[in-house]
Design a protein around this motif. Structure first.
Motif, mmCIF file in Angstrom:
data_model
loop_
_atom_site.group_PDB
_atom_site.id
_atom_site.type_symbol
_atom_site.label_atom_id
_atom_site.label_comp_id
_atom_site.label_asym_id
_atom_site.label_seq_id
_atom_site.Cartn_x
_atom_site.Cartn_y
_atom_site.Cartn_z
ATOM 1 N N VAL A 7 0.978 -1.303 -0.116
ATOM 2 C CA VAL A 7 0.014 -0.236 0.012
ATOM 3 C C VAL A 7 1.072 1.397 -0.192
ATOM 4 N N LEU A 8 0.732 2.520 -1.333
ATOM 5 C CA LEU A 8 0.870 3.689 -0.117
ATOM 6 C C LEU A 8 -0.049 4.718 -0.138
ATOM 7 N N ASP A 74 8.455 2.106 -5.735
ATOM 8 C CA ASP A 74 7.164 1.378 -5.287
ATOM 9 C C ASP A 74 5.879 0.270 -5.337
ATOM 10 N N LYS A 75 5.993 0.293 -6.852
ATOM 11 C CA LYS A 75 5.080 -0.580 -7.155
ATOM 12 C C LYS A 75 4.077 -1.006 -6.053
ATOM 13 N N PRO A 76 2.757 -0.399 -6.253
ATOM 14 C CA PRO A 76 1.732 -0.569 -4.711
ATOM 15 C C PRO A 76 0.548 -1.353 -5.467
ATOM 16 N N ALA A 77 -0.547 -2.129 -4.965
ATOM 17 C CA ALA A 77 -1.001 -2.640 -5.396
ATOM 18 C C ALA A 77 -2.065 -1.632 -4.689
ATOM 19 N N LEU A 78 -2.198 -0.712 -3.650
ATOM 20 C CA LEU A 78 -3.041 -0.132 -3.346
ATOM 21 C C LEU A 78 -2.650 1.136 -3.139
ATOM 22 N N VAL A 79 -3.269 2.618 -3.575
ATOM 23 C CA VAL A 79 -3.477 3.949 -3.661
ATOM 24 C C VAL A 79 -3.702 4.556 -2.706
ATOM 25 N N LEU A 80 -3.511 4.965 -1.206
ATOM 26 C CA LEU A 80 -4.597 5.817 -0.944
ATOM 27 C C LEU A 80 -4.288 6.763 -0.744
ATOM 28 N N LEU A 81 -5.006 7.958 -1.331
ATOM 29 C CA LEU A 81 -4.783 9.595 -1.684
ATOM 30 C C LEU A 81 -5.303 10.086 -0.308
ATOM 31 N N CYS A 82 -4.429 10.566 0.497
ATOM 32 C CA CYS A 82 -4.839 11.443 1.491
ATOM 33 C C CYS A 82 -4.970 12.799 1.246
ATOM 34 N N VAL A 83 -4.195 13.280 0.485
ATOM 35 C CA VAL A 83 -4.409 14.894 0.583
ATOM 36 C C VAL A 83 -5.574 15.530 1.025
ATOM 37 N N LYS A 84 -5.039 17.016 1.007
ATOM 38 C CA LYS A 84 -7.072 18.028 1.219
ATOM 39 C C LYS A 84 -7.091 18.379 0.106
ATOM 40 N N SER A 85 -7.777 18.426 -0.405
ATOM 41 C CA SER A 85 -8.725 18.608 -1.940
ATOM 42 C C SER A 85 -7.870 19.882 -2.839
ATOM 43 N N GLY A 86 -7.389 20.691 -2.313
ATOM 44 C CA GLY A 86 -6.696 21.912 -2.994
ATOM 45 C C GLY A 86 -4.539 20.982 -3.187
ATOM 46 N N ALA A 87 -4.456 20.074 -3.231
ATOM 47 C CA ALA A 87 -3.354 18.967 -2.609
ATOM 48 C C ALA A 87 -3.402 18.179 -3.750
ATOM 49 N N VAL A 98 4.829 8.532 -11.827
ATOM 50 C CA VAL A 98 5.836 7.183 -11.330
ATOM 51 C C VAL A 98 5.151 5.818 -11.335
ATOM 52 N N LEU A 99 3.913 5.859 -11.524
ATOM 53 C CA LEU A 99 3.299 4.659 -11.562
ATOM 54 C C LEU A 99 2.775 3.927 -12.432
ATOM 55 N N PRO A 100 2.899 2.326 -11.832
ATOM 56 C CA PRO A 100 1.975 1.864 -13.383
ATOM 57 C C PRO A 100 0.817 1.841 -13.521
ATOM 58 N N GLU A 101 0.663 1.734 -15.344
ATOM 59 C CA GLU A 101 -1.058 2.515 -15.707
ATOM 60 C C GLU A 101 -1.354 1.608 -14.914
ATOM 61 N N GLY A 102 -2.942 1.616 -14.546
ATOM 62 C CA GLY A 102 -3.838 0.357 -13.827
ATOM 63 C C GLY A 102 -3.783 1.145 -12.589
ATOM 64 N N THR A 103 -2.526 1.815 -11.819
ATOM 65 C CA THR A 103 -3.027 0.722 -10.184
ATOM 66 C C THR A 103 -3.566 2.007 -9.850
#
Ligand code: NAP
Length: 336
Positions: A7-8, A74-87, A98-103
């Motif tokens: 996870v990233l 990193d090649k994560p199987a799952l990314v959790l996007l946890c930035v505030k909306s402005g970011a 940097v991440l492969p297509e379809g991540t």
């Protein structure tokens, strides 16, 4: 429980450290991408997770994988996007480079439009909407506290189903829904309290026990419900009361509200909205991702949301007049 892969966490802050930390505590490999302020604290103190049920876990610093940028390795199987909306736009752009297509990327953010915005900056990633129904506060360096109970949800996707037992084992069941919009809007209705809370300068529980401030929240929700009806969107029920009953309940005298809302008030005294923290620290807020969504929905469907406009102005004006409002002052400013 074996996770489908690493996870990233993109945006190691309150939500990212909490959710990523709970997963890491059960042995899931998690990389936390964050700012030096947060990462230095995690290196110095490890990650300490506590909750309002008395739970406490610590992940030692040497077990944490920390980085200031996502890496192709990193090649994560799952990314959790946890930035505030402005970011969101910048973070999605970094991930996309940097991440492969379809991540698989799940937006764990408030508001409605973050998943679409992330998709537009990284169209080759599979970005799904998510909903975080808990409140997490940073208590100190490396210390994060879940201050309410609540669920996690995400838009259904075949690749996400394998993660459900992993999240459940980490103590955070992940509900999957074909259409997340009703849940997102149900959460947004509750988040309309964020500017009220932020302008009041009070902790969340104390603020909800002030009737004048609840009347302001009720008026903002009423406007949003009108816009939602005009748009044909039925927001999901995230409290013991259906959304349409929330404004009347909020307007009740405090002793009656306290009895009726005892589950809603299961918030410990440490809870504050992240907008309150943003205002106090002079950072930009998520007001456009919350009230702004109501204003746009109303405009697109032939109604108006002047109270959401007015409170947005008050939040935007805060840096030049940083002064907490009493409930009576806020009611007068909104004319409710
Ligand atoms: N906190 C809660 O209880 C809660 C509950 C439900 C939902 N949410 C939602 O979850 C989202 C995150 O909220 P939060 O309270 O966790 O925010 P937060 O504590 O501010 O955490 C976000 C972190 O990500 C960092 N960041 C931003 N862009 C980055 C990038 N490109 N690379 C690395 N790090 C980056 C931020 O740094 P900077 O400050 O320098 O930008 C910040 O440290 C928001 O949409 C919020 O509404 C929060």
């Amino acid at each position: 429980m074996t996770a489908p892969g690493p996870v990233l966490v993109m945006g190691a802050g309150a939500v990212g450290c909490w959710i990523g930390g709970c997963l890491a505590a059960t042995g899931v490999p998690v990389t936390f991408v964050g700012r030096p302020r947060v990462l230095d604290a995690l290196r110095a103190h490890g990650l300490r997770l506590t909750d309002l049920d008395g739970g406490a876990r610590t992940i030692a610093a040497d077990r944490l994988s920390l980085s200031t940028t996502p890496s192709p390795d990193d090649k994560p199987a799952l990314v959790l996007l946890c930035v505030k909306s402005g970011a969101t736009a910048a973070a999605a752009g970094e991930l996309g480079r940097v991440l492969p297509e379809g991540t698989l990327v799940v937006s764990m953010q408030n508001g409605i439009s973050n998943p679409a915005l992330a998709r537009s900056h990284a169209p080759w990633l599979t970005v799904l909407a998510g909903m975080v129904g808990i409140n997490v506060v940073e208590l100190g360096p490396g210390r994060y506290h879940r201050a309410t109970s609540g669920a996690l949800a995400a838009q259904d996707h075949p690749a996400l189903r394998a993660w459900q037992p992993v999240f459940a084992a980490a103590g955070m069941p992940l509900e999957l829904q074909a259409d997340l919009a009703p849940l997102q809007w149900g959460k947004l209705l509750l988040n309309l309290n964020n500017p009220v809370n932020a302008l009041s300068g009070l902790p969340l529980r104390a603020q909800l026990l002030e009737r004048d401030l609840r009347i302001c929240m009720a008026a903002l929700i009423d406007e949003a419900l009108t816009a939602l009806r005009a748009a044909g969107i039925a927001p999901a029920k995230l409290t013991p009361l259906p959304p349409a009953a929330l404004p009347s309940a909020l307007r009740l005298p405090t002793p009656i509200f306290r009895l009726l809302a005892f589950r809603l008030l299961r918030i410990d005294a440490k809870a504050r909205t992240s907008m309150a923290n943003d205002l106090m620290q002079g950072r930009s807020t998520e007001i456009d991702a919350l009230c702004g969504e109501v204003i746009r929905l109303a405009r697109d469907h032939g109604t108006h949301a002047p109270l959401n406009e007015r409170i947005s102005e008050l939040v935007r004006a805060w840096p030049s007049d940083p002064r907490a409002c009493t409930g009576a002052e806020l009611r007068a400013a909104l004319g409710v």
